[in-house]
Write an enzyme that holds these catalytic residues in place. Structure first.
Site, short mmCIF file in Angstrom:
data_model
loop_
_atom_site.label_atom_id
_atom_site.label_comp_id
_atom_site.label_asym_id
_atom_site.label_seq_id
_atom_site.Cartn_x
_atom_site.Cartn_y
_atom_site.Cartn_z
N GLU A 150 0.81 -1.23 0.00
CA GLU A 150 0.00 0.00 0.00
C GLU A 150 0.85 1.29 0.00
O GLU A 150 0.59 2.23 0.73
CB GLU A 150 -0.94 -0.02 1.22
CG GLU A 150 -1.83 -1.25 1.25
CD GLU A 150 -2.67 -1.37 2.51
OE1 GLU A 150 -2.73 -0.40 3.29
OE2 GLU A 150 -3.27 -2.43 2.74
N GLU A 257 -6.16 -10.81 -0.79
CA GLU A 257 -6.93 -10.56 0.44
C GLU A 257 -8.44 -10.52 0.15
O GLU A 257 -9.16 -9.66 0.62
CB GLU A 257 -6.46 -9.26 1.09
CG GLU A 257 -4.97 -9.19 1.34
CD GLU A 257 -4.52 -7.95 2.07
OE1 GLU A 257 -5.37 -7.26 2.66
OE2 GLU A 257 -3.32 -7.64 2.06
O1 G3I Z 1 -2.66 -7.79 19.17
C1 G3I Z 1 -3.33 -6.65 19.73
C2 G3I Z 1 -3.86 -7.01 21.11
O2 G3I Z 1 -2.77 -7.28 21.99
C3 G3I Z 1 -4.71 -5.84 21.63
O3 G3I Z 1 -5.29 -6.21 22.87
C4 G3I Z 1 -5.82 -5.55 20.62
C5 G3I Z 1 -6.72 -4.43 21.06
O4 G3I Z 1 -6.16 -3.21 20.68
O5 G3I Z 1 -5.22 -5.18 19.35
C6 G3I Z 1 -4.48 -6.27 18.81
O6 G3I Z 1 -3.91 -5.87 17.60
C7 G3I Z 1 -4.88 -5.76 16.55
C8 G3I Z 1 -4.42 -6.69 15.41
O7 G3I Z 1 -5.27 -6.53 14.26
C9 G3I Z 1 -4.44 -8.15 15.83
O8 G3I Z 1 -5.76 -8.53 16.14
C10 G3I Z 1 -4.85 -4.32 16.05
O9 G3I Z 1 -5.42 -3.49 17.05
C11 G3I Z 1 -5.70 -4.21 14.78
O10 G3I Z 1 -5.55 -2.90 14.23
C12 G3I Z 1 -5.19 -5.20 13.74
O11 G3I Z 1 -6.04 -5.11 12.60
C13 G3I Z 1 -5.47 -5.73 11.44
C14 G3I Z 1 -5.31 -4.66 10.36
O12 G3I Z 1 -4.78 -5.25 9.17
C15 G3I Z 1 -4.34 -3.58 10.84
O13 G3I Z 1 -4.43 -2.52 9.96
C16 G3I Z 1 -6.44 -6.80 10.92
O14 G3I Z 1 -6.51 -7.87 11.85
C17 G3I Z 1 -5.96 -7.34 9.58
O15 G3I Z 1 -6.94 -8.21 9.01
C18 G3I Z 1 -5.74 -6.18 8.61
O16 G3I Z 1 -5.20 -6.70 7.43
C19 G3I Z 1 -4.85 -5.71 6.43
C20 G3I Z 1 -3.71 -6.27 5.65
O17 G3I Z 1 -2.63 -6.58 6.52
C21 G3I Z 1 -3.28 -5.29 4.56
N1 G3I Z 1 -4.42 -4.99 3.69
C22 G3I Z 1 -5.59 -4.47 4.40
C23 G3I Z 1 -6.03 -5.47 5.46
C24 G3I Z 1 -7.27 -4.96 6.15
O18 G3I Z 1 -6.98 -3.79 6.86
#
Ligand code: G3I
Length: 353
Positions: A150, A257
């Site tokens: 991205e 994705e």
């Molecule tokens: O691991 C922490 C945990 O310790 C904490 O308690 C919790 C609450 O804040 O957050 C957890 O981290 C989260 C992580 O996912 C794991 O669950 C993050 O907050 C959260 O922002 C993160 O979201 C991920 C997102 O990327 C981040 O931008 C999504 O799961 C994931 O599916 C998403 O995937 C992205 C691709 O990598 C790139 N393309 C877009 C796609 C969708 O955004």
């Protein structure tokens, strides 16, 4: 026809349909079928579905810079290692995701010893060390990497996203990231990965970036189309036009994705937070069935250019789209329901001539 022949044909047909009851078997002549997973999902009831339906996995979060490299002198290998070991024990491929991204980066990487913004030389040194360490660890186990994720701006008047990487290092961070990944694993297929990839303006910028990198001799060998779509958009024509354009790049195309949200993109004025989680309506299901049927017909049309289709998340039990972009709103974007059973959209993907 003699009764014995008829029974034999019925038996063969049922065996064939039984064998191809999995996505990966049904598409074995077309492309790999992957899924984004977490370390936990390799230990739950989801593991059986992953192994039975897919032949490739991507770590949804575990291999990203923040989770895997939270401090300069600390790497968290347990999560990524568990996913790689699970895949290897099941004969599945692994896609690495992702080596440099503007999101989920650890705070330390952009700060110097005094807590000030780090300079270009130090940041590039840190990026090289990260990429070299991670790619070397999984050399021969991860066949494809989303090296840069991205980097292109969604602003129609801007080419590259004005991330910390661009602000501090300039655009060369992209070239260098690919070169360092290639030096660490010359056999890996190296992808640029992005979303909104069918948008008429953004797709021209993606095309320009890959063309420029290739003309500069940068070892970019793949383009990842994230395909975070919905049941209304993009149209078949838009998808086809984008794939037609990207096919001219002569790089490995992969859908990286895939999910089909059951809502239009953007805010949702119809949803009231605090109400019961939105149900999956028959109208949404019918549109999702039609859309999945439509997009897989297009993917099969480009089977010479597309080498893998990866779904983002395993089932409707949990999707990154739950609560995004609308808090409290449940989504149903995938082919398996919350009980891991195939939805009618699964049949639409499986049944074709
Ligand atoms: O691991 C922490 C945990 O310790 C904490 O308690 C919790 C609450 O804040 O957050 C957890 O981290 C989260 C992580 O996912 C794991 O669950 C993050 O907050 C959260 O922002 C993160 O979201 C991920 C997102 O990327 C981040 O931008 C999504 O799961 C994931 O599916 C998403 O995937 C992205 C691709 O990598 C790139 N393309 C877009 C796609 C969708 O955004």
């Amino acid at each position: 026809m003699r009764p014995g022949y008829f029974l034999l044909i019925v038996l063969l047909l049922s065996l064939q349909s039984g064998f191809s009851q999995s996505l990966s078997n049904r598409y074995s002549e077309f492309f790999t079928i992957g899924v984004a997973i977490t370390p936990r999902s390799t230990t739950t009831d989801e593991a059986k579905l992953i192994v039975s339906q897919f032949n490739s996995v991507t770590a949804e979060n575990a291999m990203k810079m923040g989770p895997v490299h939270p401090q300069e002198d600390q790497y968290n290998w347990a999560g990524p290692d568990s996913i790689v070991a699970f895949a290897q024990s099941s004969g599945m491929k692994v896609r690495g995701h992702t080596l440099v991204w503007h999101n989920q980066t650890p705070a330390w990487i952009f700060k110097d010893a005094n807590g000030q913004e780090v300079n270009k030389e130090i940041l590039l040194k840190r990026l090289k060390e990260h990429i070299t360490t991670v790619v070397t660890r999984y050399r021969g186990k991860i066949y494809a990497w989303d090296v840069v994720n991205e980097a292109i701006s969604d602003n129609p008047n801007e080419y590259l996203r004005n991330s910390n990487w661009l602000k501090i290092c300039g655009p060369e961070y992209i070239n260098l990231a690919f070169q360092w990944a290639h030096d660490a694993d010359p056999d890996a297929i190296l992808f640029y990965n992005d979303y909104n990839e069918t948008d008429p303006v953004k797709r021209e910028k993606i095309y320009r970036l890959i063309s420029e990198l290739k003309s500069q001799g940068v070892p970019v060998s793949g383009l990842g189309l994230q395909a975070h779509w919905n049941i209304y958009h993009p149209s078949a024509a838009q998808i086809d036009s984008a794939l037609q354009l990207y096919s001219k790049l002569n790089v490995n195309l992969q859908v990286t994705e895939l999910d089909l949200s059951v809502y239009p993109s953007g805010p949702d004025s119809t949803f009231k937070p605090g109400t019961i989680p939105a149900e999956f309506t028959p109208q949404q299901e019918q549109k999702q069935i039609e859309k999945y049927r439509e997009i897989f017909a297009i993917f099969r049309k480009y089977k010479k250019q597309i080498t893998s289709i990866t779904f983002w998340n395993i089932s409707d039990r949990r999707s990154w789209l739950d609560n995004f972009p609308v808090r409290g709103r449940k989504n149903y974007p995938l082919l398996f329901d919350k009980d891991l059973k195939p939805k009618r959209a699964f049949d639409a993907v499986m049944n074709f001539q």
